[in-house]
Design an enzyme around this catalytic site. Sequence first.
Site, PDB file in Angstrom:
ATOM      1  N   HIS A  39       3.263  31.425  72.929  1.00 26.75           N
ATOM      2  CA  HIS A  39       2.198  31.954  72.069  1.00 26.75           C
ATOM      3  C   HIS A  39       1.340  30.878  71.422  1.00 26.75           C
ATOM      4  CE1 HIS A  39       5.005  30.816  68.951  1.00 26.75           C
ATOM      5  NE2 HIS A  39       4.056  30.988  68.056  1.00 26.75           N
TER       6      HIS A  39
HETATM    7  C1  UD1 Z   1       1.186  32.811  63.822  1.00 30.93           C
HETATM    8  C2  UD1 Z   1       1.377  31.422  63.214  1.00 30.93           C
HETATM    9  C3  UD1 Z   1       2.270  30.598  64.123  1.00 30.93           C
HETATM   10  C4  UD1 Z   1       3.554  31.318  64.430  1.00 30.93           C
HETATM   11  C5  UD1 Z   1       3.227  32.684  65.001  1.00 30.93           C
HETATM   12  C6  UD1 Z   1       4.460  33.462  65.301  1.00 30.93           C
HETATM   13  C7  UD1 Z   1      -0.443  30.410  61.930  1.00 30.93           C
HETATM   14  C8  UD1 Z   1      -1.516  29.403  61.960  1.00 30.93           C
HETATM   15  N1  UD1 Z   1       0.129  30.709  63.101  1.00 30.93           N
HETATM   16  O1  UD1 Z   1       0.484  32.663  65.038  1.00 30.93           O
HETATM   17  O2  UD1 Z   1       2.573  29.380  63.466  1.00 30.93           O
HETATM   18  O3  UD1 Z   1       4.298  30.562  65.346  1.00 30.93           O
HETATM   19  O4  UD1 Z   1       2.444  33.393  64.045  1.00 30.93           O
HETATM   20  O5  UD1 Z   1       4.160  34.718  65.811  1.00 30.93           O
HETATM   21  O6  UD1 Z   1      -0.132  30.895  60.880  1.00 30.93           O
HETATM   22  N2  UD1 Z   1      -1.760  40.089  66.258  1.00 30.93           N
HETATM   23  C9  UD1 Z   1      -1.401  41.382  66.487  1.00 30.93           C
HETATM   24  N3  UD1 Z   1      -0.479  41.941  65.647  1.00 30.93           N
HETATM   25  C10 UD1 Z   1       0.091  41.283  64.621  1.00 30.93           C
HETATM   26  C11 UD1 Z   1      -0.289  39.957  64.394  1.00 30.93           C
HETATM   27  C12 UD1 Z   1      -1.209  39.377  65.228  1.00 30.93           C
HETATM   28  O7  UD1 Z   1      -1.890  42.020  67.398  1.00 30.93           O
HETATM   29  O8  UD1 Z   1       0.933  41.857  63.902  1.00 30.93           O
HETATM   30  C13 UD1 Z   1      -2.742  39.463  67.165  1.00 30.93           C
HETATM   31  C14 UD1 Z   1      -4.131  39.452  66.594  1.00 30.93           C
HETATM   32  O9  UD1 Z   1      -5.023  39.666  67.607  1.00 30.93           O
HETATM   33  C15 UD1 Z   1      -4.311  38.049  66.123  1.00 30.93           C
HETATM   34  C16 UD1 Z   1      -3.432  37.257  67.075  1.00 30.93           C
HETATM   35  O10 UD1 Z   1      -2.362  38.131  67.397  1.00 30.93           O
HETATM   36  O11 UD1 Z   1      -5.629  37.664  66.163  1.00 30.93           O
HETATM   37  C17 UD1 Z   1      -2.902  36.007  66.480  1.00 30.93           C
HETATM   38  O12 UD1 Z   1      -2.281  36.262  65.221  1.00 30.93           O
HETATM   39  P1  UD1 Z   1      -2.276  35.135  64.074  1.00 30.93           P
HETATM   40  O13 UD1 Z   1      -1.494  35.598  62.916  1.00 30.93           O
HETATM   41  O14 UD1 Z   1      -3.650  34.648  63.852  1.00 30.93           O
HETATM   42  O15 UD1 Z   1      -1.537  33.936  64.755  1.00 30.93           O
HETATM   43  P2  UD1 Z   1      -0.268  33.872  65.699  1.00 30.93           P
HETATM   44  O16 UD1 Z   1      -0.703  33.443  67.035  1.00 30.93           O
HETATM   45  O17 UD1 Z   1       0.542  35.119  65.596  1.00 30.93           O
END
Ligand code: UD1
Length: 382
Positions: free
Chosen positions: A216
Amino acid sequence: MGVKVVLVAGARPNFMKIAPIMAAAGEDPRIAPFLVHTGQHYDERMSRLFFEELAIPRPDVDLEVGSGSHAAQTAEIIRRFEPVCLEQRPDIVAVVGDVNSTIACALVAAKLGIRVAHVEAGLRSFDRAMPEEINRVLTDRISDLLFTTEPAAEVNLRAEGVDPARIHFVGNVMIDTLLQHRQRAAASTILQGLGLAGDRGVGAGTVAPYGVVTLHRPSNVDRAETLRPLLGALGEIAGDMPLVFPIHPRTAKQVERFGLGQLMHGDGAPAGQPRNGIHAIAPLGYLDFLHLVANARLVLTDSGGLQEETTVLGVPCVTLRENTERPVTCEQGTNRLAGTDPVRILVAAREALTQRREARRPELWDGHASERIVEILATRAR
Ligand code: UD1
């Protein structure tokens, strides 16, 4: 009135870290815990399921920030967390890990003159292209109590000029959770559900060889030029044994955007007998995932936490990154760094399968890290 501690959790890897601290704090009359969920992760399978399985109390406040760019998400957490601190007036704010919620809430507290405790301090990949590295460096800089998981963390903090009196080597709270739930996870039926274990008759209890993949990190999944060869290498390994790939929402989106779905054979759980290939499935809850990993022959991952969990479980781990902020997992555990070059990944996977390492459990990864943290919070937070 006990020491008032606001604890912050925001994203999936925070939940297994906050769970044992909340439990230990809840049992200690010297502490008054107050739990804030920032809402950085919000999907049922990325958030609520973990609260339920790990018996984390319902958050006192949910900031419901949701997704966004780094700036927008961090800013929104800051904006919504400040009034909570002003109203609650805690003695200390405790943050865990290295996600955007970690730095955002630490910053709010520090600016309000509230003490900050950072759980999992001092880890450094020395790779500033990684958003988490920026979060780690900045959070540590403004923290008053720095709780570390491994010796390298203290070395890093001292090199950055942190007063050693603030550094406390307490062990690993995520491993507290793993050890606490290991037995319960063994009752999971995920292997039968995936056709990886016999559920009745002569095959009952036998587990087929399989690997587990998680991916991820933006550096691995946000560009087709990187993701395509990575999936290609995984596909080769999956020619020899099934690879189960619980797919993170970020990765699922990118696979779809780049039209790479055909690199994964079977877009659902394999029915009946396990077939070779990459089996993409929805993200799993904590117990199913722990059981899946504990019984795997091999884990291929870019996660930080999984490098630590495989070390304790004694499962070979190939890390699909050029660096790790958790060197103890390579020095004492089962972890090997393979980077993202397909040839290196194949070599590392073969080595991991054929040259088993005797893993040592790192010092203080003993299931009692949270109790040490709570003891320090109770006596040193004011
Ligand atoms: C975040 C953390 C990362 C951690 C990871 C674990 C930061 C900078 N990154 O990354 O360190 O390893 O979480 O999962 O804080 N999304 C969903 N549902 C959710 C959450 C996210 O669909 O419940 C999708 C959204 O499109 C979002 C994307 O995932 O834009 C990324 O989510 P985001 O929280 O920005 O970062 P992660 O890649 O999850």
